[in-house]
Design an enzyme around this catalytic site. Sequence first.
Site, short mmCIF file in Angstrom:
data_model
loop_
_atom_site.label_atom_id
_atom_site.label_comp_id
_atom_site.label_asym_id
_atom_site.label_seq_id
_atom_site.Cartn_x
_atom_site.Cartn_y
_atom_site.Cartn_z
N HIS A 1 -7.34 0.24 6.15
CA HIS A 1 -7.00 -1.17 6.37
C HIS A 1 -7.12 -1.56 7.84
CE1 HIS A 1 -5.93 -2.24 2.31
NE2 HIS A 1 -5.17 -1.16 2.21
N SER B 1 0.80 -1.22 0.00
CA SER B 1 0.00 0.00 0.00
C SER B 1 0.84 1.27 0.00
CB SER B 1 -0.91 0.02 1.24
OG SER B 1 -1.77 -1.11 1.26
#
Length: 547
Positions: free
Chosen positions: A476, A359
């Site tokens: 997340h 990410s």
Amino acid sequence: MNKKGLAILMRTRMRPTDSTKLTLSPLTNEVNQMAQNSQPNRSSPRVSQFQGNKNLNASSNTEREFELVRESMHSAISMNKTEVLDSVLNDFSEGYSSLDHENRQRLLLLLAKEYDLNRAQVRELIKQYLGLEVPSGLGENAESSTGVEDEALLSAFYRIERNLRHALKPVYEVLFERLNTHPGGLKVLTVLRADILSILAEENIASLRALDSYLKEKLGTWLSPAALELHQITWDDPASLLEKIVAYEAVHPISNLIDLKRRLGVGRRCFGYLHPAIPGEPLIFIEVALLKDVAQSIQEVLWDDPPIPECEATCALFYSISSTQPGLSGINLGKFLIKRVITLVKREMTHISKFATLSPIPGFMQWLLSKLASQSKLAEAEYVSLSSVDSSGSAFWENILEPEEEKALMDLSEGVATGKNGMEVMLNLLNSANYEWTNSSELLSALRSPLIRLCARYLLQEKKRGKALDSVANFHLQNGAMVERINWMADRSEKGLRQSGGLMVNYVYRLENIEEYAQSYFSKGHINASADLHRLVKLKEQGERTD
């Protein structure tokens, strides 16, 4: 190039400006009109009069179009004749799409204020409710109380409560609900909300904020996972669908058709959520790479070739998730999408045991540069302060560098870096033109330790309202992931260097801990992370969990 490839390429190049984008452009004729008005007037009186009449007519037509849309909106809310309601909703949808930015704003403000709830009625009902005598049936002996008088009093409570629930619903709810059941109406609602968000970004208007909150809640209900179809997107899908994947990819842009085909080919997966009311257009999609282990750079995901045989993969890596509808901002469809994809991949490929992400860290450099700038100034003030006998220095100053990091930066050869202290040297290096520091092994070596350590601090300790400051981290973590590893020079693209100094992070989804981690983050703001990252920020072991 085959026909499908050509179709995707042409659609992508010729794709018109999407009216759902958060910033809306004025109509072309208005821009041209403004440009003409700014030119010196050299025309004859007759021509000038003609132009004036033309502009007046255009303005009159625009106002007439606005009134027609306003009337169709009112009819869509107030009309009860179902046989003509569809036609009215069509008129409103088509009319709204033809309005320019200014008139959309006018209409939305009108909707928010004139079709709100009736507060006078709400106040009167509350007054009646507070005036009721509390029956014994609502007290401690409720079970033993069955008197007729108590039942009558309870009936009054139930009646006013029912009326209150009805009165607390704004009138514009009718428009939302009718559009939701109308063909193409859900798409119109997402456009409406995108426009509302665009206006609110410029000005915080209370009535419009309330309208947005109500519409967001409705969209969240209508777009529940039960109403969405999980679709695996492949090269065999229609060109119109693949074109949208190219257009809406927000994390790692798709460079060409070969890149697109690779992302949909062997060792790769792409899944999207579709809704029956918006056919052929994913609301959100996620891209997955099947790898031997968790990737440490985006280069090995996007560029390494060929991919490994799928039977050898042990890790499903989520490397991009993109939303296609600005009007669905704040509605967490990604949470449900990730969980569905994990379940599906685990069922179809039992040899996959790891689920992780690679990410971006979009807010890191902005935070770091601001921190370095402020602390560099305070450091200089601290030096002056400490040189004074009567002063104890600034309580706000903090040397965010470790002694060995400070030394390494100050030892850099002259001409390579300048600054009075390590933080100022680091700030100047990171602000250098064209990211020149990335081309020097000496500078990379000096910057690696402080960048990784400060990134760990940013991800694990910097918070806003008790939650992670970084938007991707917050996404997340609230979905039940843990922060596993920070990767050095994992994204050397211009965007990657600008946002995070080339760093990327792996979040890991451990199936047995997802719900526990999500709950601890939601209730306490606790961020679960690997032992290595905890050590980087020197968190005390007591009260902290390491994995």
